[in-house]
Design a protein around this motif. Sequence first.
Motif, PDB file in Angstrom:
ATOM      1  N   TYR A  36      -0.074  37.322  63.459  1.00 35.16           N
ATOM      2  CA  TYR A  36      -0.802  36.931  64.662  1.00 35.16           C
ATOM      3  C   TYR A  36      -1.291  38.160  65.431  1.00 35.16           C
ATOM      4  O   TYR A  36      -2.440  38.238  65.836  1.00 35.16           O
ATOM      5  CB  TYR A  36       0.078  36.080  65.587  1.00 35.16           C
ATOM      6  N   ARG A  37      -0.399  39.140  65.638  1.00 30.09           N
ATOM      7  CA  ARG A  37      -0.779  40.341  66.392  1.00 30.09           C
ATOM      8  C   ARG A  37      -1.870  41.133  65.677  1.00 30.09           C
ATOM      9  O   ARG A  37      -2.777  41.660  66.321  1.00 30.09           O
ATOM     10  CB  ARG A  37       0.447  41.215  66.648  1.00 30.09           C
ATOM     11  N   ALA A  38      -1.787  41.202  64.347  1.00 29.41           N
ATOM     12  CA  ALA A  38      -2.817  41.921  63.594  1.00 29.41           C
ATOM     13  C   ALA A  38      -4.184  41.262  63.771  1.00 29.41           C
ATOM     14  O   ALA A  38      -5.210  41.935  63.729  1.00 29.41           O
ATOM     15  CB  ALA A  38      -2.447  41.972  62.110  1.00 29.41           C
ATOM     16  N   LEU A  39      -4.171  39.964  63.986  1.00 26.95           N
ATOM     17  CA  LEU A  39      -5.418  39.233  64.196  1.00 26.95           C
ATOM     18  C   LEU A  39      -5.834  39.207  65.659  1.00 26.95           C
ATOM     19  O   LEU A  39      -6.857  38.611  66.013  1.00 26.95           O
ATOM     20  CB  LEU A  39      -5.277  37.797  63.665  1.00 26.95           C
ATOM     21  N   GLY A  40      -5.012  39.825  66.527  1.00 28.46           N
ATOM     22  CA  GLY A  40      -5.319  39.849  67.954  1.00 28.46           C
ATOM     23  C   GLY A  40      -5.102  38.517  68.628  1.00 28.46           C
ATOM     24  O   GLY A  40      -5.745  38.194  69.619  1.00 28.46           O
ATOM     25  N   LYS A  41      -4.169  37.742  68.097  1.00 26.58           N
ATOM     26  CA  LYS A  41      -3.925  36.394  68.622  1.00 26.58           C
ATOM     27  C   LYS A  41      -2.433  36.204  68.863  1.00 26.58           C
ATOM     28  O   LYS A  41      -1.624  37.058  68.543  1.00 26.58           O
ATOM     29  CB  LYS A  41      -4.437  35.347  67.639  1.00 26.58           C
ATOM     30  N   ALA A  42      -2.064  35.073  69.427  1.00 29.60           N
ATOM     31  CA  ALA A  42      -0.663  34.725  69.646  1.00 29.60           C
ATOM     32  C   ALA A  42      -0.475  33.252  69.334  1.00 29.60           C
ATOM     33  O   ALA A  42      -1.389  32.440  69.545  1.00 29.60           O
ATOM     34  CB  ALA A  42      -0.261  35.006  71.088  1.00 29.60           C
ATOM     35  N   ALA A  43       0.708  32.903  68.850  1.00 30.02           N
ATOM     36  CA  ALA A  43       0.997  31.503  68.540  1.00 30.02           C
ATOM     37  C   ALA A  43       0.914  30.683  69.829  1.00 30.02           C
ATOM     38  O   ALA A  43       1.212  31.169  70.915  1.00 30.02           O
ATOM     39  CB  ALA A  43       2.376  31.386  67.918  1.00 30.02           C
ATOM     40  N   ASP A  44       0.503  29.425  69.689  1.00 32.47           N
ATOM     41  CA  ASP A  44       0.361  28.572  70.860  1.00 32.47           C
ATOM     42  C   ASP A  44       1.318  27.384  70.779  1.00 32.47           C
ATOM     43  O   ASP A  44       2.438  27.472  71.251  1.00 32.47           O
ATOM     44  CB  ASP A  44      -1.094  28.110  70.985  1.00 32.47           C
ATOM     45  N   CYS A  45       0.930  26.318  70.126  1.00 33.39           N
ATOM     46  CA  CYS A  45       1.745  25.101  70.140  1.00 33.39           C
ATOM     47  C   CYS A  45       2.815  25.070  69.053  1.00 33.39           C
ATOM     48  O   CYS A  45       3.791  24.357  69.166  1.00 33.39           O
ATOM     49  CB  CYS A  45       0.862  23.871  70.035  1.00 33.39           C
ATOM     50  N   GLY A  46       2.636  25.822  67.975  1.00 31.02           N
ATOM     51  CA  GLY A  46       3.638  25.878  66.913  1.00 31.02           C
ATOM     52  C   GLY A  46       3.497  24.818  65.839  1.00 31.02           C
ATOM     53  O   GLY A  46       4.277  24.800  64.888  1.00 31.02           O
TER      54      GLY A  46
END
Length: 93
Positions: A36-46
């Motif tokens: 997720y971090r490598a893609l510049g994103k963060a998990a949301d609902c799971g």
Amino acid sequence: MIVCHCQAISSADVHAAIDWMRAADPDTIITPGKVYRALGKAADCGSCVQLFLSTMRQNDNLMVPMQLRGLSRQRGQTLEDRNEGRRESNRLP
């Protein structure tokens, strides 16, 4: 295929991130959070966790580095038992 709808992450994105991380550091442990971090994103609902992990496992670069293999605890041996064994072996004669 879309793996995470909340963050619009595709299976190709997951594979590209894993390949990039492995090329950058062959000894790194690759986790979903790192992808997720490598893609510049963060998990949301799971809700994508199962599909996300399944997609990660399909990548040939998702391997445990050789020097870290076999480090799992032996059955029945507690952390205290292992630490005591290390202390015994580190004592001077």
